[in-house]
Motif scaffolding. Structure first.
Motif, PDB file in Angstrom:
ATOM      1  N   ASP A 259     -34.335 -22.315  11.786  1.00 10.76           N
ATOM      2  CA  ASP A 259     -34.674 -21.253  10.844  1.00 10.76           C
ATOM      3  C   ASP A 259     -33.474 -20.982   9.938  1.00 10.76           C
ATOM      4  N   ASP A 260     -33.675 -21.137   8.635  1.00 13.13           N
ATOM      5  CA  ASP A 260     -32.587 -20.935   7.679  1.00 13.13           C
ATOM      6  C   ASP A 260     -32.060 -19.508   7.676  1.00 13.13           C
ATOM      7  N   GLN A 261     -32.843 -18.563   8.217  1.00 14.25           N
ATOM      8  CA  GLN A 261     -32.414 -17.169   8.224  1.00 14.25           C
ATOM      9  C   GLN A 261     -31.484 -16.850   9.395  1.00 14.25           C
TER      10      GLN A 261
ATOM     11  N   ASP B 260     -25.995 -20.708  11.411  1.00 14.82           N
ATOM     12  CA  ASP B 260     -25.515 -21.713  12.358  1.00 14.82           C
ATOM     13  C   ASP B 260     -24.122 -21.353  12.871  1.00 14.82           C
TER      14      ASP B 260
END
Length: 420
Positions: free
Chosen positions: A199-201, A204
């Motif tokens: 999920d880009d939201q 990382d």
């Protein structure tokens, strides 16, 4: 009604009270510790060792005796009481033995013993009906050789010097017996490292996989962890974690030990008072793939190990603990291992922790510099927690305690260092 006490009586009372406190303190220091000496039963002499602990009026001990030629010996647990300075102890359970021995009883009168000395009687059949020796009374004299030190300052900081080397005294029969027994037990480990999120939201991370590998490598190199008993999950999704827990539930036996390490994102939900791990497939907008502390606790309870130690390096990791205070009550290593344990060591309480983990850094350093063959989890934690507090950029305070409602019975996970 308040009655004014004459000043001379008042001062005398203070001095008397202080004297009684001081006397009690000295007495406790003289009783607790390791006592060694000799005893006899008729014409037979014995070398003896008594590891004594006083808990109020209750007294517990581990008693070892052997013949001078070391061909016959026994070690067993004892319990008893201290009544006005007269200590009576009864043998309750053998730890190990060679030859015919009875569960002995001991009796000491500290009022008649010089400082640092215990003189009394060794009663071979006390509390043991139909014992292996004829009823009788033997004499015993022991001397205090190792009184426990009282810690008044935090443990010293770990410095990157030489690695510790594990050794144990050749005459420490109890210690060697425990080493021998632990070497027969399996040490399983599960490493879960999540740093790349789908999920880009979800931001990382950079360190979890490297930290997990470093800890794994240290345990394999220096401690009794076999690579074939280690599972390493790199960026797993929720299903992979659950399936691995299911596997361990069937794999781990009651005599085995299990270490679980998680590094990744953690979330705390104030509305439902629940913490979560975030697997690689977690979404910020949905809890469907989040892994709750409750689910983790249920699996830890279901895995029938002797001891399970959970180490987490994640935000809000302390939410899984029964308390948020460090564990401080240390007992003899044997006593700590006997009872099952389910405990957790976390990088912080209910707050965020940095991606660059000083927690894992000093955890690994503590393992590297340990020179004891047997290291309990609470000893490990207390050896490095101040280093984390003093060197954390946001003042994180690591936590150690019982995992709530996971069948902890007061025992302790013991790390076994490899022998040269």
């Amino acid at each position: 009604m308040f009655v004014k006490m004459p000043r001379t009586n008042y001062l005398f009372s203070i001095l008397l009270f202080g004297y009684l406190l001081l006397s009690a303190s000295v007495y406790a220091q003289q009783l607790n510790g390791t006592w060694t000496g000799t005893g006899n039963w008729g014409v037979q002499n014995f070398d003896m060792r008594l590891e004594l602990e006083e808990h109020g009026q209750n007294v517990t001990a581990v008693f070892t005796l052997e013949t001078p030629n070391k061909k016959k010996w026994a070690t067993y647990e004892m319990t008893g009481r201290n009544h006005n300075g007269v200590i009576t102890l009864l043998g309750t359970r053998y730890i190990e033995k060679k030859g015919l021995w009875c569960l002995a009883g001991l009796e000491f009168d500290t009022n008649k013993s010089p400082a640092g000395t215990l003189t009394g009687k060794w009663k071979g059949n006390a509390g043991n009906k139909g014992g292996c020796l004829m009823a009788g009374i033997g004499k015993i004299e022991l001397h205090l050789t190792n009184a426990p030190a009282v810690a008044t300052t935090p443990p010293p900081a770990i410095t990157p010097e030489t690695r510790g080397t594990a050794t144990i005294a050749t005459d420490d029969r109890l210690g060697n017996a425990m080493l021998s027994e632990l070497q027969k037990r399996k040490y399983y480990a599960l490493f879960i490292a999540v740093q790349d999120y789908r999920d880009d939201q979800i931001v990382d991370l950079n360190q979890p996989i490297a930290d997990a590998r470093a800890l794994r490598d240290e345990l394999v190199a220096e401690y009794n962890f076999d690579p074939q008993d280690i599972i390493f999950l790199q960026n797993p999704d929720r299903t992979q974690i659950i399936e691995t827990f299911d596997h361990l539930t069937n794999q781990v036996q009651p005599t085995d030990n299990l270490l679980i390490f998680y590094a990744g994102h953690g979330i705390w939900d104030d509305k439902i008072d629940q913490g979560y791990w975030l697997p690689a497939d977690a979404k910020k907008s949905s809890k469907a793939a989040w892994l709750s502390n409750g689910t983790i606790r249920d699996y830890i309870r279901a895995i029938d190990s002797r001891h399970t130690l959970l180490i987490t390096d994640a935000c809000f990791g302390g939410g899984i603990l029964k308390t948020r205070q460090a564990f401080t009550a240390s007992r003899a290593m044997l006593e700590m291992y006997k009872l099952p344990s389910r405990k957790a060591m976390t990088s912080g309480a209910l707050k965020t922790v940095p991606d660059k983990s000083v927690f894992v850094e000093y955890l690994i350093k503590a393992l590297q510099h340990n020179n004891q063959p047997l290291l309990s989890a609470d000893q490990l934690f207390n050896s490095f927690k101040y280093n984390v507090i003093n060197n954390s950029p946001n003042g994180q305070v690591p936590q150690y305690g019982v995992i709530y409602q996971a069948h902890d019975e007061g025992g302790e996970f013991i790390f076994l260092k490899k022998q040269d």
